[in-house]
Scaffold this motif. Structure first.
Motif, PDB file in Angstrom:
ATOM      1  N   VAL A 167      -9.782  -0.143   1.976  1.00  0.00           N
ATOM      2  CA  VAL A 167      -8.795   0.688   1.736  1.00  0.00           C
ATOM      3  C   VAL A 167      -7.605  -0.024   2.415  1.00  0.00           C
ATOM      4  O   VAL A 167      -7.753  -0.365   3.647  1.00  0.00           O
ATOM      5  CB  VAL A 167      -8.843   2.013   2.447  1.00  0.00           C
TER       6      VAL A 167
ATOM      7  N   ALA B  27       0.902   4.500  -2.708  1.00  0.00           N
ATOM      8  CA  ALA B  27       1.214   5.750  -2.479  1.00  0.00           C
ATOM      9  C   ALA B  27       2.351   6.379  -3.032  1.00  0.00           C
ATOM     10  O   ALA B  27       2.551   7.467  -3.564  1.00  0.00           O
ATOM     11  CB  ALA B  27       1.214   5.814  -0.890  1.00  0.00           C
TER      12      ALA B  27
ATOM     13  N   GLY C  99      -5.660   1.277   5.650  1.00  0.00           N
ATOM     14  CA  GLY C  99      -6.185   2.516   5.781  1.00  0.00           C
ATOM     15  C   GLY C  99      -6.373   2.942   7.407  1.00  0.00           C
ATOM     16  O   GLY C  99      -6.124   4.251   7.899  1.00  0.00           O
TER      17      GLY C  99
ATOM     18  N   SER D 226       0.896  -1.160   0.072  1.00  0.00           N
ATOM     19  CA  SER D 226      -0.049  -0.211   0.003  1.00  0.00           C
ATOM     20  C   SER D 226       0.869   1.132   0.124  1.00  0.00           C
ATOM     21  O   SER D 226       0.668   2.248  -0.866  1.00  0.00           O
ATOM     22  CB  SER D 226      -0.969   0.075   1.403  1.00  0.00           C
ATOM     23  N   THR D 227       1.851   1.357   0.681  1.00  0.00           N
ATOM     24  CA  THR D 227       2.865   2.322   0.783  1.00  0.00           C
ATOM     25  C   THR D 227       3.785   2.616  -0.336  1.00  0.00           C
ATOM     26  O   THR D 227       3.871   3.557  -0.913  1.00  0.00           O
ATOM     27  CB  THR D 227       3.578   2.198   2.166  1.00  0.00           C
TER      28      THR D 227
ATOM     29  N   ALA E  90      -2.734   4.129   8.100  1.00  0.00           N
ATOM     30  CA  ALA E  90      -1.866   5.143   7.312  1.00  0.00           C
ATOM     31  C   ALA E  90      -1.823   6.477   7.914  1.00  0.00           C
ATOM     32  O   ALA E  90      -2.647   7.027   8.688  1.00  0.00           O
ATOM     33  CB  ALA E  90      -2.794   5.253   5.977  1.00  0.00           C
TER      34      ALA E  90
ATOM     35  N   GLY F 193       1.410   5.095   3.758  1.00  0.00           N
ATOM     36  CA  GLY F 193       0.730   5.820   2.848  1.00  0.00           C
ATOM     37  C   GLY F 193      -0.221   4.659   2.264  1.00  0.00           C
ATOM     38  O   GLY F 193      -0.136   3.532   2.287  1.00  0.00           O
ATOM     39  N   THR F 194      -1.528   5.045   1.517  1.00  0.00           N
ATOM     40  CA  THR F 194      -2.005   3.999   0.772  1.00  0.00           C
ATOM     41  C   THR F 194      -2.879   4.798  -0.173  1.00  0.00           C
ATOM     42  O   THR F 194      -2.862   6.124  -0.291  1.00  0.00           O
ATOM     43  CB  THR F 194      -3.211   3.588   1.780  1.00  0.00           C
TER      44      THR F 194
ATOM     45  N   ALA G 125      -7.201   5.079  -1.721  1.00  0.00           N
ATOM     46  CA  ALA G 125      -8.492   4.929  -1.502  1.00  0.00           C
ATOM     47  C   ALA G 125      -9.341   5.031  -2.822  1.00  0.00           C
ATOM     48  O   ALA G 125      -9.389   6.311  -3.355  1.00  0.00           O
ATOM     49  CB  ALA G 125      -8.910   5.926  -0.364  1.00  0.00           C
TER      50      ALA G 125
ATOM     51  N   VAL H  42      -3.185   9.490   2.887  1.00  0.00           N
ATOM     52  CA  VAL H  42      -4.305   8.671   1.570  1.00  0.00           C
ATOM     53  C   VAL H  42      -4.144   9.488   0.390  1.00  0.00           C
ATOM     54  O   VAL H  42      -4.542  10.703   0.699  1.00  0.00           O
ATOM     55  CB  VAL H  42      -5.326   8.161   2.482  1.00  0.00           C
TER      56      VAL H  42
END
Length: 375
Positions: free
Chosen positions: A153, A94, A156, A89-90, A159, A121-122, A124, A162
């Motif tokens: 997410v 992101a 999420g 996700s990061t 995070a 981070g991510t 959405a 986002v």
């Protein structure tokens, strides 16, 4: 054309495998699976210390500046180890979105923190069930203020920031979608953790209510940026899936050589040989597609869109096939909580849905090939 990794990249792989074998054995994954921790915080710090989080981030933003081939190498090892950290996700979502579309100020604010492990981070995008589509984005943005709900997410709930896909117009075109960056500490957003198939990779519901946000990229370019981010993430996730496929195959092979039935190893029986051979073929075919995707990603080749879809499809099929058949090779023991087979099965099915379903990527591949042939 040589699609193999260089000696330096292979050395990086060996370094990552050794580090993860020491810091992320199956018992460490089970701590997150069985417990209340959202992720392995010490492992996250260790990955940052090794420079793995910033391997593809430019040096001017605190990263190693190595490149995407090196990131593919790391991704494969993360998949082998089932690392219970918000890496995908990061780093895949992101960080890639920031590097593609972020302003210099946004890059300076967040990329060094990602590389150092200070920030998670991510992205959405999803709003319930369904595949990525401009029409599926209903969360609204007006004057840089967001209102709506995103779920699921990835990571999420933990995070620090986002990147949100939001609707800024209602013309029915792709240009209705723009991207925004939200600092989770600024207020206006509530995160709620969701239960999911693989608790070692968290999912959350994010509710935005009069949430102030910064535009990321040009207005109306959100869907174009997202398409590029998803293609990049598809290649990187595919390497995670190939790493998991190989490890599931190794587990099945080792068990077949050790388990004795009727006075001989079960690996000597033709039926078990067939299962392992099929696992090997699916993993090898996926690897060849992943190498093609890695080349296209690292060179930003025009073929990236097709290569990403091919890698995503083959790696998804391979990981699900190998994880399922690893359980079959283990027999009744493979279905028990004490054996590690189910952890790979969970991850295989969770990753299969993370960027859109298998059928979505199959449709994407067909559409992209048609457009190329029509050009």
């Amino acid at each position: 054309m040589n699609f193999d990794f260089s000696d330096d990249q292979k050395q990086l792989r060996d370094q990552a495998r050794k580090f993860l074998a020491e810091k992320c054995p199956p018992k460490a994954v089970r701590v997150v699976l069985d417990g209340k921790e959202s992720h392995d915080r010490e492992l996250w710090k260790g990955l940052a210390g090794m420079g793995f989080l910033g391997v593809a981030i430019p040096e001017e933003y605190g990263g190693a500046g190595a490149g995407h081939l090196e990131l593919c190498v790391i991704a494969e090892e993360m998949g082998r180890a089932l690392a219970p950290v918000p890496f995908s996700s990061t780093v895949y979502l992101a960080a890639e979105a920031l590097m593609l579309a972020g302003s210099d100020a946004q890059k300076q604010a967040w990329l060094p923190k990602i590389a150092s492990g200070e920030a998670i981070g991510t992205l959405a995008l999803f709003e319930g069930s369904g595949n990525p589509s401009p029409k599926a984005v209903r969360l609204e943005a007006s004057n840089n203020v967001l209102n709506g709900v995103k779920k699921p997410v990835a990571d999420g709930a933990i995070a620090d920031f986002v990147i949100v896909a939001a609707r800024t117009a209602a013309t029915g075109r792709d240009s209705d979608i723009s991207l925004f960056l939200v600092d989770m500490k600024a207020g206006g957003v509530v995160a709620k953790a969701l239960s999911n198939l693989d608790p070692t990779r968290g999912q959350a519901e994010l509710t935005f209510k009069n949430c102030k946000a910064e535009p990321l990229g040009a207005a109306g370019e959100g869907w174009s940026i997202l398409t590029q981010v998803l293609d990049r993430a598809a290649v990187l996730t595919a390497f995670e899936q190939v790493g998991g496929s190989d490890r599931a195959l190794e587990m099945g092979r080792d068990y077949a050589l050790d388990r004795i039935a009727f006075g001989r190893p079960i690996g000597s029986f033709q039926a078990v040989k067939h299962i392992l051979a099929d696992m090997y073929v699916s993993a090898t075919l996926a690897r060849s597609n992943c190498y093609y995707g890695a080349w296209a990603l690292s060179t930003n080749a025009p073929e990236l869109s097709e290569a990403a879809a091919s890698a995503r499809i083959s790696a998804t099929q391979a990981f699900q096939h190998c994880a399922k058949n690893n359980i079959q090779v283990h027999g009744g023991m493979g279905f028990t909580w004490e054996f590690d087979c189910h952890m790979y099965y969970r991850r295989a099915n969770a990753l299969a849905l993370g960027l859109g379903s298998l059928s979505y990527w199959e449709d994407q591949l067909i559409d992209r090939m048609r457009k190329r042939n029509a050009a």
